[in-house]
Design a protein around this motif. Structure first.
Motif, mmCIF file in Angstrom:
data_model
loop_
_atom_site.group_PDB
_atom_site.id
_atom_site.type_symbol
_atom_site.label_atom_id
_atom_site.label_comp_id
_atom_site.label_asym_id
_atom_site.label_seq_id
_atom_site.Cartn_x
_atom_site.Cartn_y
_atom_site.Cartn_z
ATOM 1 N N ASP A 30 -16.516 -33.847 -36.042
ATOM 2 C CA ASP A 30 -16.085 -33.691 -34.653
ATOM 3 C C ASP A 30 -16.708 -34.713 -33.703
ATOM 4 O OD1 ASP A 30 -14.516 -31.553 -35.388
ATOM 5 O OD2 ASP A 30 -15.994 -30.037 -34.804
ATOM 6 N N ASP A 32 -17.360 -38.213 -31.995
ATOM 7 C CA ASP A 32 -16.553 -39.409 -31.718
ATOM 8 C C ASP A 32 -17.079 -40.656 -32.420
ATOM 9 O OD1 ASP A 32 -14.804 -37.986 -30.107
ATOM 10 O OD2 ASP A 32 -15.930 -38.415 -28.268
ATOM 11 N N TRP A 35 -15.457 -41.869 -35.933
ATOM 12 C CA TRP A 35 -14.093 -42.390 -36.060
ATOM 13 C C TRP A 35 -13.867 -43.615 -35.180
ATOM 14 C CZ3 TRP A 35 -11.920 -40.009 -39.991
ATOM 15 C CH2 TRP A 35 -12.371 -38.736 -40.313
ATOM 16 N N GLY A 37 -10.999 -44.190 -33.801
ATOM 17 C CA GLY A 37 -10.094 -43.731 -32.745
ATOM 18 C C GLY A 37 -9.997 -42.219 -32.795
ATOM 19 N N GLU A 38 -8.770 -41.714 -32.900
ATOM 20 C CA GLU A 38 -8.544 -40.270 -32.949
ATOM 21 C C GLU A 38 -9.060 -39.696 -34.273
ATOM 22 O OE1 GLU A 38 -4.804 -37.142 -32.674
ATOM 23 O OE2 GLU A 38 -4.473 -39.250 -32.220
ATOM 24 N N HIS A 39 -9.696 -38.528 -34.195
ATOM 25 C CA HIS A 39 -10.272 -37.891 -35.374
ATOM 26 C C HIS A 39 -9.202 -37.674 -36.442
ATOM 27 C CE1 HIS A 39 -13.814 -36.015 -32.941
ATOM 28 N NE2 HIS A 39 -13.610 -37.265 -32.648
ATOM 29 N N HIS A 41 -7.212 -39.484 -37.797
ATOM 30 C CA HIS A 41 -6.047 -40.370 -37.746
ATOM 31 C C HIS A 41 -6.458 -41.823 -37.574
ATOM 32 C CE1 HIS A 41 -3.392 -36.944 -37.687
ATOM 33 N NE2 HIS A 41 -4.079 -36.430 -36.675
ATOM 34 N N SER A 42 -7.726 -42.103 -37.754
ATOM 35 C CA SER A 42 -8.237 -43.467 -37.672
ATOM 36 C C SER A 42 -9.284 -43.649 -38.766
ATOM 37 C CB SER A 42 -8.833 -43.735 -36.289
ATOM 38 O OG SER A 42 -9.919 -42.872 -36.041
#
Length: 81
Positions: A30, A32, A35, A37-39, A41-42
């Protein structure tokens, strides 16, 4: 031969690692910093991979300690009978 008290300590230490580290893993996922970018999805970053290795190692060691503790506890119990 390990005493029953020592075996219980190993069981508690193993359980602690098996219970606590997965919760920490969720906190890392969780975060930031894990990642690009988006958790989920990157691309995972070094922060993610370093913690993934540490958490996996801690859980595996915890499972090993738990197994040793359970076996020692059973062994100590059969000797006292």
């Amino acid at each position: 031969m390990i005493s029953k008290t020592s075996a219980r300590f190993l069981i508690l230490a193993g359980l602690f690692n098996v219970v606590v580290w997965p919760r920490f893993a969720k906190a890392i996922v969780d975060d930031d910093r894990a990642w690009a970018g988006e958790h989920w999805h990157s691309a995972p970053q070094a922060f993610f991979w370093v913690h993934a290795v540490l958490i996996t190692s801690a859980i595996l060691i915890g499972l090993g300690v738990l197994v040793v503790g359970v076996r020692a506890h059973r062994s100590a119990g059969s000797v006292n009978r």
